[in-house]
Design a protein around this motif. Structure first.
Motif, short mmCIF file in Angstrom:
data_model
loop_
_atom_site.label_atom_id
_atom_site.label_comp_id
_atom_site.label_asym_id
_atom_site.label_seq_id
_atom_site.Cartn_x
_atom_site.Cartn_y
_atom_site.Cartn_z
N GLN A 61 49.95 23.16 27.27
CA GLN A 61 48.77 23.37 26.41
C GLN A 61 47.58 22.51 26.84
OE1 GLN A 61 48.73 25.86 24.20
NE2 GLN A 61 50.78 26.22 25.02
N SER A 62 47.82 21.54 27.69
CA SER A 62 46.76 20.58 28.03
C SER A 62 45.61 21.21 28.81
CB SER A 62 47.33 19.38 28.78
OG SER A 62 47.80 19.74 30.05
N ALA A 63 45.88 22.19 29.64
CA ALA A 63 44.79 22.79 30.44
C ALA A 63 43.74 23.42 29.53
CB ALA A 63 45.35 23.81 31.41
N LEU A 64 44.20 24.16 28.53
CA LEU A 64 43.25 24.80 27.62
C LEU A 64 42.49 23.75 26.81
CD1 LEU A 64 43.08 28.02 26.10
CD2 LEU A 64 43.31 26.28 24.35
N ARG A 65 43.22 22.76 26.30
CA ARG A 65 42.57 21.69 25.55
C ARG A 65 41.51 21.00 26.41
NH1 ARG A 65 42.96 16.18 26.00
NH2 ARG A 65 42.24 15.10 24.18
N ASN A 66 41.86 20.69 27.64
CA ASN A 66 40.92 20.02 28.54
C ASN A 66 39.71 20.89 28.85
OD1 ASN A 66 42.55 17.77 28.64
ND2 ASN A 66 43.52 18.33 30.57
N ARG A 67 39.93 22.20 28.94
CA ARG A 67 38.82 23.12 29.23
C ARG A 67 37.73 23.01 28.17
NH1 ARG A 67 40.67 28.92 29.07
NH2 ARG A 67 41.93 28.16 30.80
N TYR A 68 38.10 22.88 26.92
CA TYR A 68 37.11 22.86 25.85
C TYR A 68 36.68 21.46 25.41
CZ TYR A 68 37.88 27.78 25.83
OH TYR A 68 37.96 29.09 26.24
N ASN A 69 37.34 20.43 25.94
CA ASN A 69 36.96 19.07 25.59
C ASN A 69 36.26 18.34 26.72
OD1 ASN A 69 37.93 18.17 22.84
ND2 ASN A 69 39.61 19.41 23.60
N HIS A 70 36.39 18.84 27.93
CA HIS A 70 35.77 18.20 29.08
C HIS A 70 34.82 19.20 29.74
CE1 HIS A 70 38.43 14.88 28.46
NE2 HIS A 70 39.47 15.68 28.52
N CYS A 71 33.91 19.70 28.94
CA CYS A 71 32.98 20.70 29.45
C CYS A 71 31.62 20.49 28.78
CB CYS A 71 33.48 22.11 29.13
SG CYS A 71 33.40 22.54 27.38
#
Length: 166
Positions: free
Chosen positions: A90-100
């Motif tokens: 799940q981390s890739a999706l979370r990172n996509r929207y938090n580190h953008c």
């Protein structure tokens, strides 16, 4: 669609990202109980260890390494490693929207994200991967929230099953 309707859609999307962050943080914090149980320490000590490790990856690595110690039975090891794998997916999706950064189309099209990450290839760099904010993106986030909720409940079952500190 008017500018106001677009803003309301974006506000709804941001609310969804907020729910994702809540589900993520709430679930990640349960690693404290796994650290306590696997390391044989109380929750206070496990909390210090958890907070000292400043990335999710480091926290998951610690839980996985503790789980792989010879003193941990296969019966205990299997469900914990399955759960850490699910969290990591799940981390890739979370990172996509938090580190953008969120970008808006000057012509009134849907906003999109621009990932704030450099992909270092053999002889090139890839910068600024873009993802549209659309119904599919919202569905992906909703699915991730559901999965994190399920993971959370499963971690609590493991905590109870192996009598880890609560």
């Amino acid at each position: 669609m008017t500018d106001t309707e677009k803003q309301l859609n974006f506000d709804g999307f941001l609310l969804l990202v907020g729910k994702l962050n809540y589900a993520w943080t709430n679930t990640e914090s349960l690693l404290i109980h796994l650290i306590a149980g696997l390391a044989g320490v109380d929750k206070e000590i496990a909390t210090v260890i958890f907070l000292t490790l400043n990335t999710t990856r480091a926290r998951i690595d610690l839980v996985e390494r503790l789980t792989k110690l010879d003193k941990v039975s296969a019966t205990e090891r299997a469900p914990i490693l399955a759960l850490t794998g699910r969290i990591q997916r799940q981390s890739a999706l979370r990172n996509r929207y938090n580190h953008c950064i969120y970008a808006f189309d000057a012509d009134g099209g849907n906003p999109h994200t621009i990932l704030m990450r450099i992909a270092d290839r053999r002889d090139t760099l890839k910068i600024g991967q873009s993802t549209p904010l659309n119904d599919a993106a919202a569905e992906d986030i909703e699915a991730a929230i559901s999965e994190l909720t399920a993971i959370n409940l499963n971690i609590w079952k493991v905590i109870a099953q192996f009598d880890y500190p609560k």
